[in-house]
Write a protein that holds these residues in place. Structure first.
Motif, PDB file in Angstrom:
ATOM      1  N   GLY A   7       0.814  -1.209   0.000  1.00  0.00           N
ATOM      2  CA  GLY A   7       0.000   0.000   0.000  1.00  0.00           C
ATOM      3  C   GLY A   7       0.845   1.255   0.000  1.00  0.00           C
ATOM      4  N   SER A   8       1.918   1.227   0.774  1.00  0.00           N
ATOM      5  CA  SER A   8       2.818   2.383   0.830  1.00  0.00           C
ATOM      6  C   SER A   8       3.465   2.637  -0.527  1.00  0.00           C
ATOM      7  CB  SER A   8       3.879   2.155   1.896  1.00  0.00           C
ATOM      8  OG  SER A   8       4.775   3.222   1.936  1.00  0.00           O
ATOM      9  N   VAL A   9       3.895   1.583  -1.172  1.00  0.00           N
ATOM     10  CA  VAL A   9       4.525   1.722  -2.489  1.00  0.00           C
ATOM     11  C   VAL A   9       3.534   2.271  -3.510  1.00  0.00           C
ATOM     12  CG1 VAL A   9       5.494   0.400  -4.424  1.00  0.00           C
ATOM     13  CG2 VAL A   9       6.316  -0.002  -2.107  1.00  0.00           C
ATOM     14  N   LEU A  10       2.300   1.762  -3.491  1.00  0.00           N
ATOM     15  CA  LEU A  10       1.294   2.236  -4.445  1.00  0.00           C
ATOM     16  C   LEU A  10       0.963   3.710  -4.236  1.00  0.00           C
ATOM     17  CD1 LEU A  10      -1.138  -0.814  -4.587  1.00  0.00           C
ATOM     18  CD2 LEU A  10       0.491  -0.052  -6.329  1.00  0.00           C
ATOM     19  N   VAL A  11       0.836   4.129  -2.993  1.00  0.00           N
ATOM     20  CA  VAL A  11       0.539   5.537  -2.719  1.00  0.00           C
ATOM     21  C   VAL A  11       1.699   6.422  -3.160  1.00  0.00           C
ATOM     22  CG1 VAL A  11       0.216   7.218  -0.859  1.00  0.00           C
ATOM     23  CG2 VAL A  11      -1.100   5.103  -0.871  1.00  0.00           C
ATOM     24  N   GLN A  12       2.915   5.997  -2.873  1.00  0.00           N
ATOM     25  CA  GLN A  12       4.074   6.809  -3.241  1.00  0.00           C
ATOM     26  C   GLN A  12       4.224   6.899  -4.755  1.00  0.00           C
ATOM     27  OE1 GLN A  12       5.503   8.673  -1.028  1.00  0.00           O
ATOM     28  NE2 GLN A  12       4.238   7.692   0.512  1.00  0.00           N
ATOM     29  N   LEU A  13       3.953   5.806  -5.462  1.00  0.00           N
ATOM     30  CA  LEU A  13       4.021   5.843  -6.916  1.00  0.00           C
ATOM     31  C   LEU A  13       2.953   6.757  -7.501  1.00  0.00           C
ATOM     32  CD1 LEU A  13       4.804   2.124  -7.800  1.00  0.00           C
ATOM     33  CD2 LEU A  13       6.335   4.098  -7.968  1.00  0.00           C
ATOM     34  N   ALA A  14       1.760   6.754  -6.898  1.00  0.00           N
ATOM     35  CA  ALA A  14       0.699   7.640  -7.372  1.00  0.00           C
ATOM     36  C   ALA A  14       1.075   9.103  -7.148  1.00  0.00           C
ATOM     37  CB  ALA A  14      -0.601   7.316  -6.654  1.00  0.00           C
ATOM     38  N   GLU A  15       1.719   9.393  -6.011  1.00  0.00           N
ATOM     39  CA  GLU A  15       2.132  10.767  -5.742  1.00  0.00           C
ATOM     40  C   GLU A  15       3.269  11.203  -6.664  1.00  0.00           C
ATOM     41  OE1 GLU A  15       3.001  11.429  -1.662  1.00  0.00           O
ATOM     42  OE2 GLU A  15       0.947  11.029  -1.026  1.00  0.00           O
ATOM     43  N   MET A  16       4.133  10.283  -7.024  1.00  0.00           N
ATOM     44  CA  MET A  16       5.234  10.621  -7.931  1.00  0.00           C
ATOM     45  C   MET A  16       4.709  10.912  -9.332  1.00  0.00           C
ATOM     46  SD  MET A  16       8.239   8.008  -6.753  1.00  0.00           S
ATOM     47  CE  MET A  16       9.110   8.239  -8.274  1.00  0.00           C
ATOM     48  N   GLY A  17       3.577  10.316  -9.694  1.00  0.00           N
ATOM     49  CA  GLY A  17       3.008  10.503 -11.009  1.00  0.00           C
ATOM     50  C   GLY A  17       2.339  11.854 -11.207  1.00  0.00           C
ATOM     51  N   GLY A  18       2.273  12.661 -10.207  1.00  0.00           N
ATOM     52  CA  GLY A  18       1.666  13.984 -10.357  1.00  0.00           C
ATOM     53  C   GLY A  18       0.625  14.249  -9.314  1.00  0.00           C
ATOM     54  N   GLY A  19      -0.266  13.301  -9.094  1.00  0.00           N
ATOM     55  CA  GLY A  19      -1.283  13.456  -8.065  1.00  0.00           C
ATOM     56  C   GLY A  19      -2.202  14.636  -8.332  1.00  0.00           C
ATOM     57  N   THR A  21      -1.627  17.887  -7.439  1.00  0.00           N
ATOM     58  CA  THR A  21      -0.976  19.163  -7.701  1.00  0.00           C
ATOM     59  C   THR A  21      -0.374  19.233  -9.093  1.00  0.00           C
ATOM     60  OG1 THR A  21       1.114  18.382  -6.781  1.00  0.00           O
ATOM     61  CG2 THR A  21      -0.425  19.460  -5.265  1.00  0.00           C
ATOM     62  N   GLY A  22      -0.056  18.112  -9.674  1.00  0.00           N
ATOM     63  CA  GLY A  22       0.524  18.105 -11.004  1.00  0.00           C
ATOM     64  C   GLY A  22       2.014  18.398 -11.017  1.00  0.00           C
ATOM     65  N   GLY A  23       2.613  18.597  -9.836  1.00  0.00           N
ATOM     66  CA  GLY A  23       4.035  18.903  -9.759  1.00  0.00           C
ATOM     67  C   GLY A  23       4.874  17.649  -9.720  1.00  0.00           C
ATOM     68  N   GLY A  24       6.196  17.849  -9.677  1.00  0.00           N
ATOM     69  CA  GLY A  24       7.123  16.719  -9.628  1.00  0.00           C
ATOM     70  C   GLY A  24       7.041  15.989  -8.301  1.00  0.00           C
ATOM     71  N   GLY A  25       7.773  16.476  -7.294  1.00  0.00           N
ATOM     72  CA  GLY A  25       7.680  15.921  -5.956  1.00  0.00           C
ATOM     73  C   GLY A  25       8.130  14.494  -5.824  1.00  0.00           C
ATOM     74  N   GLY A  26       8.923  13.991  -6.745  1.00  0.00           N
ATOM     75  CA  GLY A  26       9.330  12.597  -6.697  1.00  0.00           C
ATOM     76  C   GLY A  26      10.236  12.279  -5.534  1.00  0.00           C
ATOM     77  N   SER A  27      11.167  13.168  -5.224  1.00  0.00           N
ATOM     78  CA  SER A  27      12.107  12.874  -4.144  1.00  0.00           C
ATOM     79  C   SER A  27      11.410  12.893  -2.791  1.00  0.00           C
ATOM     80  CB  SER A  27      13.270  13.862  -4.161  1.00  0.00           C
ATOM     81  OG  SER A  27      12.809  15.173  -3.922  1.00  0.00           O
ATOM     82  N   GLU A  28      10.434  13.803  -2.602  1.00  0.00           N
ATOM     83  CA  GLU A  28       9.711  13.834  -1.337  1.00  0.00           C
ATOM     84  C   GLU A  28       8.863  12.577  -1.169  1.00  0.00           C
ATOM     85  OE1 GLU A  28       9.522  16.409  -3.490  1.00  0.00           O
ATOM     86  OE2 GLU A  28      10.630  17.994  -2.487  1.00  0.00           O
ATOM     87  N   LEU A  30       9.513   9.614  -2.448  1.00  0.00           N
ATOM     88  CA  LEU A  30      10.407   8.492  -2.136  1.00  0.00           C
ATOM     89  C   LEU A  30      10.871   8.546  -0.688  1.00  0.00           C
ATOM     90  CD1 LEU A  30      12.591   8.144  -5.350  1.00  0.00           C
ATOM     91  CD2 LEU A  30      10.806   6.620  -4.524  1.00  0.00           C
ATOM     92  N   LEU A  31      11.166   9.733  -0.195  1.00  0.00           N
ATOM     93  CA  LEU A  31      11.579   9.886   1.191  1.00  0.00           C
ATOM     94  C   LEU A  31      10.444   9.479   2.131  1.00  0.00           C
ATOM     95  CD1 LEU A  31      13.820  10.846   3.107  1.00  0.00           C
ATOM     96  CD2 LEU A  31      12.773  13.114   3.012  1.00  0.00           C
ATOM     97  N   PHE A  35      10.460   6.323   4.779  1.00  0.00           N
ATOM     98  CA  PHE A  35      10.154   6.429   6.202  1.00  0.00           C
ATOM     99  C   PHE A  35       8.994   5.519   6.599  1.00  0.00           C
ATOM    100  CE2 PHE A  35      12.324  10.707   6.350  1.00  0.00           C
ATOM    101  CZ  PHE A  35      13.374  10.242   7.122  1.00  0.00           C
ATOM    102  N   ALA A  36       8.028   5.342   5.721  1.00  0.00           N
ATOM    103  CA  ALA A  36       6.910   4.445   6.012  1.00  0.00           C
ATOM    104  C   ALA A  36       7.390   3.001   6.134  1.00  0.00           C
ATOM    105  CB  ALA A  36       5.841   4.554   4.929  1.00  0.00           C
ATOM    106  N   VAL A  37       8.261   2.591   5.223  1.00  0.00           N
ATOM    107  CA  VAL A  37       8.803   1.233   5.274  1.00  0.00           C
ATOM    108  C   VAL A  37       9.672   1.065   6.512  1.00  0.00           C
ATOM    109  CG1 VAL A  37      10.343  -0.392   4.109  1.00  0.00           C
ATOM    110  CG2 VAL A  37       8.639   0.872   2.800  1.00  0.00           C
ATOM    111  N   LEU A  38      10.510   2.045   6.817  1.00  0.00           N
ATOM    112  CA  LEU A  38      11.354   1.982   8.004  1.00  0.00           C
ATOM    113  C   LEU A  38      10.502   1.888   9.267  1.00  0.00           C
ATOM    114  CD1 LEU A  38      14.227   2.143   9.211  1.00  0.00           C
ATOM    115  CD2 LEU A  38      13.907   4.627   9.294  1.00  0.00           C
TER     116      LEU A  38
END
Length: 79
Positions: A7-19, A21-28, A30-31, A35-38
């Motif tokens: 679930g964490s991976v799917l949410v993060q991938l969806a956010e990296m795709g634009g979500g 806001t339509g912005g990049g935000g890929g590094s945030e 992934l971070l 942290f969710a996995v950790l």
């Protein structure tokens, strides 16, 4: 743990795709995913240790309860 990780991976991938806001935000994203996995892995450590402690024969139950209490408070203080 696998469902939480998936679930964490799917949410993060969806956010990296634009979500939304339509912005990049890929590094945030992934971070945040890291942290969710950790957090999931760190929350599993005391449970595994406690299960091992319960299955170890020959130890006093009072000593086990004191050890568990100390570890729980240590993990809470660390987080």
């Amino acid at each position: 743990l696998a469902a939480l990780l998936g679930g964490s991976v799917l949410v993060q991938l969806a956010e990296m795709g634009g979500g939304l806001t339509g912005g990049g935000g890929g590094s945030e994203a992934l971070l945040g995913g890291g942290f969710a996995v950790l957090g999931a892995l760190l929350s599993a450590v005391p449970n595994v240790w406690y299960e091992k402690l319960l299955k170890t024969p020959g130890e006093d139950e009072w000593a086990r309860n004191i050890q568990v209490t100390v570890w729980i408070f240590s993990w809470i203080a660390a987080s």
